[in-house]
Write a protein that holds these residues in place. Structure first.
Motif, mmCIF file in Angstrom:
data_model
loop_
_atom_site.group_PDB
_atom_site.id
_atom_site.type_symbol
_atom_site.label_atom_id
_atom_site.label_comp_id
_atom_site.label_asym_id
_atom_site.label_seq_id
_atom_site.Cartn_x
_atom_site.Cartn_y
_atom_site.Cartn_z
ATOM 1 N N ASP A 18 0.854 -1.180 0.000
ATOM 2 C CA ASP A 18 0.000 0.000 0.000
ATOM 3 C C ASP A 18 0.886 1.224 0.000
ATOM 4 O O ASP A 18 1.933 1.252 0.641
ATOM 5 C CB ASP A 18 -0.889 0.049 1.256
ATOM 6 N N SER A 19 0.430 2.165 -0.667
ATOM 7 C CA SER A 19 1.190 3.402 -0.669
ATOM 8 C C SER A 19 0.869 4.175 0.612
ATOM 9 O O SER A 19 -0.074 3.865 1.337
ATOM 10 C CB SER A 19 0.826 4.242 -1.894
ATOM 11 N N GLU A 20 1.662 5.134 0.893
ATOM 12 C CA GLU A 20 1.487 5.920 2.121
ATOM 13 C C GLU A 20 0.130 6.627 2.131
ATOM 14 O O GLU A 20 -0.505 6.750 3.171
ATOM 15 C CB GLU A 20 2.605 6.955 2.224
ATOM 16 N N ILE A 23 -2.479 4.202 3.118
ATOM 17 C CA ILE A 23 -2.377 3.891 4.547
ATOM 18 C C ILE A 23 -3.019 5.022 5.346
ATOM 19 O O ILE A 23 -3.775 4.782 6.292
ATOM 20 C CB ILE A 23 -0.904 3.683 4.955
ATOM 21 N N ARG A 24 -2.747 6.240 4.937
ATOM 22 C CA ARG A 24 -3.359 7.381 5.620
ATOM 23 C C ARG A 24 -4.880 7.368 5.466
ATOM 24 O O ARG A 24 -5.607 7.678 6.411
ATOM 25 C CB ARG A 24 -2.798 8.688 5.037
ATOM 26 N N LYS A 31 -10.117 6.012 11.985
ATOM 27 C CA LYS A 31 -10.294 7.068 12.968
ATOM 28 C C LYS A 31 -11.730 7.598 12.928
ATOM 29 O O LYS A 31 -12.359 7.829 13.966
ATOM 30 C CB LYS A 31 -9.295 8.197 12.689
ATOM 31 N N GLN A 32 -12.270 7.767 11.718
ATOM 32 C CA GLN A 32 -13.650 8.236 11.577
ATOM 33 C C GLN A 32 -14.638 7.213 12.149
ATOM 34 O O GLN A 32 -15.598 7.566 12.817
ATOM 35 C CB GLN A 32 -13.974 8.511 10.103
#
Length: 165
Positions: A18-20, A23-24, A31-32
């Motif tokens: 996965d790219s960064e 991941i974010r 988080k949501q």
């Protein structure tokens, strides 16, 4: 998302990374979701508190209503007791007043009767004196005495007539 192929003889290894940014995005999504869960829990707690507050208020109002009804019953009983006591006192005062009035009227009646009797006795004594003097008086003709008596509340009136036959 990046894909790599590695070949090691017969084995093919595919590595997916996965790219960064992905991941974010996943972390942000997690988080949501976590915030949604927390928000949902907070809303449920808030709703539970509202229900508890409503229930406590209902219990308090019910308790106050019962206390007010009991106080009202006691007040009604007290008013009835005081009214009975007042009526008993009023009746006793009325009976006392009636006895006093009856005694006063009786006393007044006795005094009036005594005064009239006293006046009557005076008139009777006057009659006896006149009769005595008339009988003792030597007159040539015998006359008859006729008397008339009027009794009123204030005084006695007595009229004597001398009648010659």
């Amino acid at each position: 998302m990046g894909v790599r192929f590695c070949t090691d003889g017969n084995l093919i290894l595919i590595v997916v990374e996965d790219s960064e940014e992905e991941i974010r995005l996943k972390q942000k999504k997690q988080k949501q979701q976590q915030q949604k869960k927390e928000k949902n829990i907070k809303e449920r707690i808030k709703a539970a508190k509202k229900i508890q507050a409503w229930w406590r208020g209902t219990l308090v109002r019910q308790t106050l209503l019962h206390a007010a009804l009991r106080a009202w019953i006691i007040q009604c009983w007290w008013r009835l007791t005081m009214d009975r006591l007042r009526q008993k006192k009023r009746r006793a005062a009325l009976i006392s007043y009636a006895h006093t009035e009856r005694a006063v009227v009786k006393l007044q009646s006795l005094v009036r009767m005594w005064r009239i009797h006293w006046r009557y006795c005076q008139v009777l004594n006057a009659i006896y004196i006149i009769q005595y003097h008339w009988q003792c008086h030597n007159c040539q003709t015998c006359a008859l005495l006729r008397g008339h008596c009027v009794v009123t509340a204030a005084h006695l009136q007595f009229h004597i007539e001398i009648i010659n036959p």
